[in-house]
Scaffold this active site. Structure first.
Site, short mmCIF file in Angstrom:
data_model
loop_
_atom_site.label_atom_id
_atom_site.label_comp_id
_atom_site.label_asym_id
_atom_site.label_seq_id
_atom_site.Cartn_x
_atom_site.Cartn_y
_atom_site.Cartn_z
N GLU A 1 3.94 64.68 1.71
CA GLU A 1 4.31 63.29 1.45
C GLU A 1 3.09 62.41 1.17
O GLU A 1 3.22 61.36 0.55
CB GLU A 1 5.15 62.70 2.59
CG GLU A 1 4.40 62.43 3.86
CD GLU A 1 5.32 61.95 4.99
OE1 GLU A 1 6.23 62.71 5.36
OE2 GLU A 1 5.13 60.83 5.48
N GLU B 1 4.99 69.63 10.53
CA GLU B 1 4.72 68.85 9.31
C GLU B 1 3.50 67.96 9.52
O GLU B 1 3.33 67.37 10.59
CB GLU B 1 5.96 67.99 9.02
CG GLU B 1 5.85 67.13 7.79
CD GLU B 1 7.20 66.47 7.45
OE1 GLU B 1 8.25 67.08 7.76
OE2 GLU B 1 7.20 65.37 6.89
N ASP C 1 7.04 64.36 -3.14
CA ASP C 1 7.43 62.96 -2.92
C ASP C 1 7.61 62.31 -4.29
O ASP C 1 6.80 62.51 -5.19
CB ASP C 1 6.33 62.25 -2.12
CG ASP C 1 6.68 60.82 -1.82
OD1 ASP C 1 7.09 60.54 -0.68
OD2 ASP C 1 6.56 59.96 -2.72
N LYS D 1 9.79 63.56 15.53
CA LYS D 1 8.42 63.07 15.44
C LYS D 1 7.67 63.43 16.71
O LYS D 1 8.20 63.26 17.82
CB LYS D 1 8.42 61.55 15.26
CG LYS D 1 9.07 61.09 13.96
CD LYS D 1 8.18 61.38 12.76
CE LYS D 1 8.88 61.00 11.46
NZ LYS D 1 8.01 61.20 10.28
N HIS E 1 10.20 65.39 0.66
CA HIS E 1 10.10 64.25 1.57
C HIS E 1 11.03 63.15 1.06
O HIS E 1 11.11 62.90 -0.14
CB HIS E 1 8.67 63.73 1.57
CG HIS E 1 8.51 62.41 2.27
ND1 HIS E 1 8.09 61.25 1.63
CD2 HIS E 1 8.72 62.06 3.56
CE1 HIS E 1 8.05 60.26 2.50
NE2 HIS E 1 8.43 60.71 3.67
N ASP F 1 7.14 66.94 13.33
CA ASP F 1 6.33 66.19 12.36
C ASP F 1 5.30 65.34 13.10
O ASP F 1 5.66 64.45 13.86
CB ASP F 1 7.28 65.29 11.55
CG ASP F 1 6.57 64.50 10.46
OD1 ASP F 1 5.33 64.61 10.34
OD2 ASP F 1 7.26 63.77 9.72
#
Lengths: 437, 437
Positions: free
Chosen positions: A302, A273, A325, A219, A352, A247
């Site tokens: 997502e 992402e 998703d 992240k 996801h 992400d």
């Protein structure tokens, strides 16, 4: 057996994940992984279980929306629904009064997903197969009859969809056998949530490498210097040959995304992402174009709210990895449309997952994608997060960083009744305890 | 005076308009015009009234969402909110748990609109001005401080927005005087709902022409032959020099839209409204390009869910008329962003109205647009529908097919308490009566 649906119940189930910063990212700093959890009862005694994933507060709104849709489901038989599943999909998504609340987006579409996930679960149970196998065994014409092509026919016609499925029939059995033996490749997001300390990151990476993981997601997006430091740390831990993805969870505007990610190019991420708003198709296209020379792709999906948005992301070359998703789109029906469009446009699908139940659900879809659509594993992998699986009656099975195909009948989203009761909000024991503190 | 907000109530108010096919179109065949109606109480005794518009079923979901947002509002003072309105907007739209349900789209964003509309109403009342006048009198810097530029800075920066407002200060007083005298030009949609008979159409057209209307919108999209017949009838009634617009309410896919509308070109429509999915930016761009040689523009916006989508519609030259909506976007704050982007891209704004309360609200925004942003009336007009105004304490005033600027303090969305009580769902007298039938 018709399996007439005689009752629908929906419950607000929340897990207090925010207490330990599991799932924390640049935009969602304190998620409590939650679900609107649906159970369908039929006159035959067979049940269908479905859910949509949420982050805590507001789950009651989705519950309210599921109740608003219940009248369109209860009283119908499974037979009646699946004999014209496209029309049933449209019935749920195009009610003349309720479509104003979407259409096909946000709360009302999350609720649609929960309801339809339960219908698909019921169907798979009625056929005594895991959902992926139900799909794999279906005739291409029946698959196509589940899809609503409204608003996507300029990108994919019914005939084109059929053609893709028919062509992919070659080698299907082989791929199914391969999946049963090896499983579907996965990557892990469990090692590097934004709220974790360096010590935690290192330990988790070491453990993951030992368990056979080779692909890791980190992240980023809150603080550039911190991102550089953390990404270097992870790259150092995993070595040059393993795969790293980053992400940002929608943290940036377009220009900022390009400049920020460029500064992280040294750690060689496969993709960035959600660099910006999930609605910004043209923004993603601009970012994709700018990052291509650095060898960094753009991944998103997502929070991509329906097939019309995925269509445009593909048309605009705005993404290099499609992240479906299982709970935001209109269940299997709408995801089938996206899998087929992604194939036509030659973009790999990397689902996801995580949250609660997302891994359990989406593994079925990606198995179908490999066996019956893409026939390809290159640049493909399914997200895995190691949380909350213990609450399901048929939890995912990961072996050597691969999803092993589920064997139990259904869509794998039945929760243990004891877990549901303990975590029901606000009356479950877990939440009563928190209120006392 | 700080005007601390001490309470928020929200009610589900529905009008049984479907009984007479008012508001019927190709996708919404039986709307019951409804609202989630919000009242803010303050410690000073001053109240703020706000609403978002819905079509009946599902209004309870929006009510539930408003209640979920209430905790972010109650306890704050008006002073505190408006001193950093951008941050307050972001607080409502970016809650780390609830943004998963949107973000900024569908039910949760409709709820945000209802709450923020009430805050703006409260602010205008506190300043003892109608909302349009509050905006017109604001310093450009303060206007800009209400806007969240997140995700739109690639199309409009804060400096550019400021520049537009500063440049438009010239002639502002003159335009305000002009509006007070002449009002803002309107068009009518009351004559040609899809469910009306030819006899009804003719009578309504005749009446409208007598009352000074020169611009008419017709619903199309259910049946081509019927559309041709009805459009010819209306064109015949209004003559060659009046303006005709057509509205398909998202009925078509891209190719179908182009072929269908081409066949209606003979009646010379100014625009085709909502030819396809509100999410399909690239589709609208394709349709715009195809219809341009026929002199037909594309209009959309009533279901465009946020500023990020409007940004792209403008970037892609996907529309020739921007139809803002006072209840789907995040209130005045987000609409300000769209007005300024539309100005930068040189596209006229022609607001969506009708339903219940939409005319009352959006007139304030378009007055501000003319006086402080566009300074232009060419190809501009605001929708008007002649329904349900009698339920408001300060209903719109139409004179000679123009909206006359409201004079009462506030945002014109206070409903008569007797109307609210009668139409509350399901307990109001109107609905008790229907249940008995």
């Amino acid at each position: 057996m018709l399996h007439k649906i005689i009752n629908l119940t929906v419950r607000d189930v929340r897990f207090p994940t925010s207490l330990e910063q599991h799932g924390s990212d640049a935009m969602h700093t304190d998620p409590d992984y939650s679900a609107a959890y649906v159970v369908l009862d039929t006159d035959s005694g067979l049940k269908g279980f479905g859910l949509t994933f949420t982050l805590g507060r507001g789950t009651e709104i989705v519950v309210c929306a599921v109740n608003a849709l219940a009248g369109l489901v209860v009283g119908k038989s499974l037979q009646e629904i699946v004999s014209d599943f496209r029309m049933f999909y449209r019935l749920l998504t195009s009610d003349g009064q309720m479509r104003w609340l979407g259409p096909e987006k946000g709360v009302i579409h999350l609720a649609t997903a929960a309801v339809l996930n339960a219908v698909w679960d019921l169907w798979a149970r009625a056929e005594d197969k895991p959902l992926w196998k139900l799909l794999v065994d279906m005739d291409p014409r029946q698959i196509v009859s589940c899809i609503d092509f409204r608003y996507i026919s300029d990108a994919l016609t019914e005939d084109e969809a059929l053609d893709i499925l028919v062509k992919a029939q070659e080698g299907r059995q082989q791929r199914e056998d391969q999946m049963l033996k090896e499983g579907y490749p996965a990557y892990t997001t469990s090692c590097a949530w934004l709220g974790y300390s360096d010590q935690q990151l290192k330990q988790l990476c070491t453990d993951a490498l030992k368990s056979g993981w080779t692909k890791f997601k980190v992240k980023v997006g809150a603080d550039l210097e911190d991102d550089i430091r953390r990404c270097r740390l992870i790259r150092q831990m995993i070595g040059p040959n393993n795969t790293l993805m980053i992400d940002a969870n929608q943290r940036w505007d377009v220009a900022e995304a390009i400049s920020w990610v460029s500064k992280l190019a040294e750690v060689k991420p496969l993709w960035i992402e959600e660099p910006t708003s999930p609605d910004d198709i043209l923004g993603h296209a601009t970012i994709s174009k700018a990052l291509a020379p650095l060898g960094i792709g753009v991944a998103t999906g997502e929070q991509c709210h329906n097939r019309v948005m995925f269509k445009q992301l593909l048309q605009a070359s705005a993404l290099q990895f499609v992240q479906i998703d299982s709970c935001r789109l209109g269940s299997v029906n709408e995801n089938l449309a996206v899998l087929l469009m992604a194939h036509k446009f030659g973009v790999p699908v990397c689902p996801h997952a995580g949250g609660v139940g997302l891994c359990e659900l989406v593994q079925h879809l990606i198995l179908f994608d490999y066996i019956c659509v893409s026939a390809n594993l290159s640049n493909r992998m399914c997200e895995y997060v190691d949380h909350l699986h213990e609450h399901f009656t048929s939890p995912v099975v990961i072996q050597d960083a691969h999803y092993m195909p589920p064997k139990d009948p259904g869509y794998s989203c039945e929760m243990l009744e004891s877990s549901v009761k303990r975590h029901q909000y606000p009356e479950g024991d877990v939440w009563k305890l928190h209120q006392k503190k």
